[in-house]
Design an enzyme around this catalytic site. Structure first.
Site, PDB file in Angstrom:
ATOM      1  N   ARG A   1       7.306   5.567   1.014  1.00 30.97           N
ATOM      2  CA  ARG A   1       6.299   6.541   1.444  1.00 30.97           C
ATOM      3  C   ARG A   1       5.505   6.001   2.625  1.00 30.97           C
ATOM      4  NH1 ARG A   1       3.164  10.475  -1.304  1.00 30.97           N
ATOM      5  NH2 ARG A   1       1.162  10.859  -0.276  1.00 30.97           N
TER       6      ARG A   1
ATOM      7  N   LEU B   1       0.843  -1.193   0.000  1.00 38.87           N
ATOM      8  CA  LEU B   1       0.000   0.000   0.000  1.00 38.87           C
ATOM      9  C   LEU B   1       0.882   1.247   0.000  1.00 38.87           C
ATOM     10  CD1 LEU B   1      -2.508  -1.159   2.776  1.00 38.87           C
ATOM     11  CD2 LEU B   1      -2.949  -1.152   0.312  1.00 38.87           C
ATOM     12  N   HIS B   2       0.482   2.244  -0.804  1.00 35.95           N
ATOM     13  CA  HIS B   2       1.267   3.479  -0.812  1.00 35.95           C
ATOM     14  C   HIS B   2       0.470   4.710  -1.224  1.00 35.95           C
ATOM     15  CE1 HIS B   2       1.255   2.575  -5.117  1.00 35.95           C
ATOM     16  NE2 HIS B   2       1.578   3.835  -5.319  1.00 35.95           N
ATOM     17  N   ARG B   3      -0.753   4.553  -1.691  1.00 39.78           N
ATOM     18  CA  ARG B   3      -1.521   5.699  -2.189  1.00 39.78           C
ATOM     19  C   ARG B   3      -1.838   6.675  -1.063  1.00 39.78           C
ATOM     20  NH1 ARG B   3      -2.467   5.853  -7.936  1.00 39.78           N
ATOM     21  NH2 ARG B   3      -2.285   3.711  -8.662  1.00 39.78           N
TER      22      ARG B   3
END
Length: 372
Positions: free
Chosen positions: A240, A205-207
């Site tokens: 991120r 996950l990174h959004r």
């Protein structure tokens, strides 16, 4: 000699561009140059992917790095404008939807250099996503629109794009996957995290919509901890995401959960091997929705929409929200895989089709600049 600039900015761009580079480089009369904007600046990981995909080192690297959307876009535009003054190409090829894609497309178009958009026509209908803005604007100023699927063609035609600019070529990410699959299947990365093949799920996950809000990120972490009681989770940590977890004091919570294996980001080959060996993947990435559909691995996309709806209608992808994630995951790992029909043109030959459009159509006549 036709000079082609291939723009790369993020690690997935390398995977998409590799088939284009290899196919066009084999053509007589073409000089292909890789231009790396440095938007993603994990040098060791990028270098590893370049080696794995048998690409040369980029001819130029702008080393833009992180920043706000405006800072990245402006920085790339300034750097690319300078390069265009030094070596004008006959075509600028931009992939996907990152800030560098729009920045280079705009800069080239204003210098009357034709633009080709790889992965054109994808739409999420979510204008809160910077990627959607980048896609739409890049498509609008491109002379060549290489689409991966029929829905992308339809999107462009509905927006009034000239049909003659649209070329459905298939999916270049699948080209790279098909090429590297024999090597990928010799790897066993699950052993390094003490898991059995098909005995774990992968989480990536990174959004911003998932990781930027502390409350949202905390809820995701707690859900993952609950899910790990049923199935071990392997979580290659995006830089991120790691920064956001550290800022919220959640990283140690994840690492202290025995059934969650938090690991460093993996190279392309090891990551795909990890995915293929899993029961399912939980993601918010775009490309992984495509790769899992080809590999017939259940994919749970933690987003309200996708710019790749064909992965839901013909592939193995399913959109989920946080409230339904645990149930959807239990269903995915508890059901037997159902063989899927191949998605049309996702066959490992997109790069060759792209090369053919250049020789048979675009450069058959002298290009006159970008088409409005």
């Amino acid at each position: 000699m036709r000079r082609i600039h291939l723009i790369i900015a993020a690690r997935p761009n390398l995977i998409k561009m590799a088939p284009v580079y290899h196919a066009v480089s084999r053509l007589d009369g073409f000089e292909v140059r890789l231009i790396h904007t440095g938007q993603h600046y994990d040098t060791p990981l990028s270098a590893q992917i370049i080696r794995e995909l048998n690409l040369p080192q980029p001819d130029h690297n702008f080393a833009i790095g992180s920043g706000t959307h405006a800072q990245q876009t402006a920085g790339v535009m300034l750097a690319y404008e300078k390069l265009l003054r030094e070596e004008r190409p006959d075509l600028c090829v931009v992939p996907g939807d990152v800030n560098s894609t729009l920045a280079c497309a705009l800069t080239a178009a204003k210098q009357q250099v034709p633009v080709a958009h790889l992965e054109a026509g994808l739409r999420s209908r979510d204008m809160t996503m910077p990627e959607e803005i980048n896609r739409i604007l890049t498509d609008r100023i491109s002379s060549i629109l290489w689409t991966p699927s029929e829905d992308a063609d339809t999107n462009l035609l509905n927006e009034g794009v000239d049909r003659e600019k649209i070329f459905r070529v298939g999916n270049c990410m699948i080209d790279s996957l098909v090429t590297m699959l024999p090597t990928i299947r010799t790897l066993e990365p699950w052993k390094q995290v003490q898991c059995d093949r098909k005995g774990y799920s992968v989480v990536t996950l990174h959004r911003p919509g998932n990781v930027d809000s502390p409350d949202r990120l905390k809820a995701i972490v707690h859900t993952l901890i609950t899910m790990a009681r049923r199935t071990p989770l392997v979580m290659p940590l995006h830089p991120r995401t790691q920064a956001r977890l550290e800022a919220c004091s959640l990283l140690e919570t994840l690492r202290s959960t025995e059934a969650i294996r938090v690991i460093e980001p993996l190279g392309y080959l090891e990551f795909i091997a990890l995915v293929e060996g899993s029961q399912a993947i939980i993601t918010d990435s775009g490309g992984i929705q495509e790769e899992t559909s080809y590999l017939n691995i259940p994919c749970l996309t933690l987003r309200p929409n996708t710019e790749r709806p064909i992965t839901c209608t013909l592939g193995t992808n399913r959109l989920v929200d946080l409230d339904s994630l645990e149930t959807a995951h239990a269903q995915a790992v508890g059901s037997r895989a159902v063989p899927r029909k191949p998605i049309p043109l996702w066959d490992g030959k997109a790069g060759m089709r792209i090369a053919k459009t250049l020789t048979d159509t675009f450069f058959h006549h002298e290009p006159t600049g970008y088409a409005s």
